[in-house]
Scaffold this motif. Sequence first.
Motif, PDB file in Angstrom:
ATOM      1  N   GLU A 196       5.231   7.322   0.075  1.00  0.00           N
ATOM      2  CA  GLU A 196       6.119   6.267   0.535  1.00  0.00           C
ATOM      3  C   GLU A 196       5.601   4.957  -0.037  1.00  0.00           C
ATOM      4  N   VAL A 197       6.433   4.293  -0.818  1.00  0.00           N
ATOM      5  CA  VAL A 197       6.066   3.027  -1.446  1.00  0.00           C
ATOM      6  C   VAL A 197       7.130   2.001  -1.069  1.00  0.00           C
ATOM      7  N   ASP A 198       6.711   0.969  -0.377  1.00  0.00           N
ATOM      8  CA  ASP A 198       7.638  -0.082   0.056  1.00  0.00           C
ATOM      9  C   ASP A 198       8.862   0.499   0.767  1.00  0.00           C
ATOM     10  N   GLY A 199       8.627   1.511   1.617  1.00  0.00           N
ATOM     11  CA  GLY A 199       9.701   2.109   2.394  1.00  0.00           C
ATOM     12  C   GLY A 199      10.536   3.135   1.660  1.00  0.00           C
ATOM     13  N   MET A 258       0.838  -1.187   0.000  1.00  0.00           N
ATOM     14  CA  MET A 258       0.000   0.000   0.000  1.00  0.00           C
ATOM     15  C   MET A 258       0.877   1.240   0.000  1.00  0.00           C
ATOM     16  N   ILE A 259       0.394   2.236  -0.668  1.00  0.00           N
ATOM     17  CA  ILE A 259       1.095   3.514  -0.758  1.00  0.00           C
ATOM     18  C   ILE A 259       0.630   4.411   0.384  1.00  0.00           C
ATOM     19  N   LYS A 260       1.562   5.064   1.042  1.00  0.00           N
ATOM     20  CA  LYS A 260       1.230   6.124   1.986  1.00  0.00           C
ATOM     21  C   LYS A 260       1.416   7.414   1.210  1.00  0.00           C
ATOM     22  N   TYR A 261       0.303   8.090   0.940  1.00  0.00           N
ATOM     23  CA  TYR A 261       0.255   9.229   0.034  1.00  0.00           C
ATOM     24  C   TYR A 261       0.163  10.522   0.843  1.00  0.00           C
ATOM     25  N   HIS A 287      -3.825  18.670  -0.781  1.00  0.00           N
ATOM     26  CA  HIS A 287      -4.985  19.030  -1.604  1.00  0.00           C
ATOM     27  C   HIS A 287      -4.650  20.060  -2.669  1.00  0.00           C
ATOM     28  N   CYS A 288      -3.420  20.053  -3.131  1.00  0.00           N
ATOM     29  CA  CYS A 288      -3.013  20.902  -4.235  1.00  0.00           C
ATOM     30  C   CYS A 288      -3.567  20.319  -5.546  1.00  0.00           C
ATOM     31  N   PRO A 289      -3.546  21.063  -6.647  1.00  0.00           N
ATOM     32  CA  PRO A 289      -4.062  20.521  -7.913  1.00  0.00           C
ATOM     33  C   PRO A 289      -3.380  19.218  -8.334  1.00  0.00           C
ATOM     34  N   ARG A 290      -2.066  19.139  -8.211  1.00  0.00           N
ATOM     35  CA  ARG A 290      -1.370  17.894  -8.578  1.00  0.00           C
ATOM     36  C   ARG A 290      -1.748  16.760  -7.639  1.00  0.00           C
ATOM     37  N   CYS A 291      -1.977  17.092  -6.375  1.00  0.00           N
ATOM     38  CA  CYS A 291      -2.392  16.073  -5.405  1.00  0.00           C
ATOM     39  C   CYS A 291      -3.712  15.444  -5.849  1.00  0.00           C
ATOM     40  N   LYS A 292      -4.639  16.279  -6.258  1.00  0.00           N
ATOM     41  CA  LYS A 292      -5.953  15.791  -6.691  1.00  0.00           C
ATOM     42  C   LYS A 292      -5.840  14.947  -7.951  1.00  0.00           C
ATOM     43  N   VAL A 293      -4.993  15.358  -8.889  1.00  0.00           N
ATOM     44  CA  VAL A 293      -4.816  14.609 -10.136  1.00  0.00           C
ATOM     45  C   VAL A 293      -4.236  13.229  -9.852  1.00  0.00           C
ATOM     46  N   LEU A 294      -3.179  13.158  -9.052  1.00  0.00           N
ATOM     47  CA  LEU A 294      -2.560  11.866  -8.779  1.00  0.00           C
ATOM     48  C   LEU A 294      -3.463  10.979  -7.931  1.00  0.00           C
ATOM     49  N   ALA A 352      -4.376   0.908  -4.046  1.00  0.00           N
ATOM     50  CA  ALA A 352      -4.704   1.181  -2.645  1.00  0.00           C
ATOM     51  C   ALA A 352      -3.695   2.171  -2.062  1.00  0.00           C
ATOM     52  N   TYR A 353      -4.198   3.127  -1.303  1.00  0.00           N
ATOM     53  CA  TYR A 353      -3.330   4.108  -0.665  1.00  0.00           C
ATOM     54  C   TYR A 353      -3.974   4.617   0.608  1.00  0.00           C
TER      55      TYR A 353
END
Length: 71
Positions: free
Chosen positions: A51-54, A1-4, A8-15, A25-26
């Motif tokens: 953070e993905v797999d540490g 699982m990704i810890k994202y 709430h910036c525009p790029r945050c919303k897109v990704l 899953a995140y």
Amino acid sequence: MIKYFSSHCPRCKVLKSLMDKEGIAYEEVDDAVIYMPIADENRILSMPFAEVDGKILDTKQLQIYITEGEK
């Protein structure tokens, strides 16, 4: 699982939307007290990052991770 890490910036919303579309899953973390020390330690200068797999991924690395289909 990704810890994202998101502010709430525009790029945050897109990704976030892209991860939803791809069924990735995140866990979203939108708390500067938590993400700022991580960003500082990893020299991350803009949101979002994850953070993905540490491993810490900046925005560009995260986008590549998502679009290459690694789930």
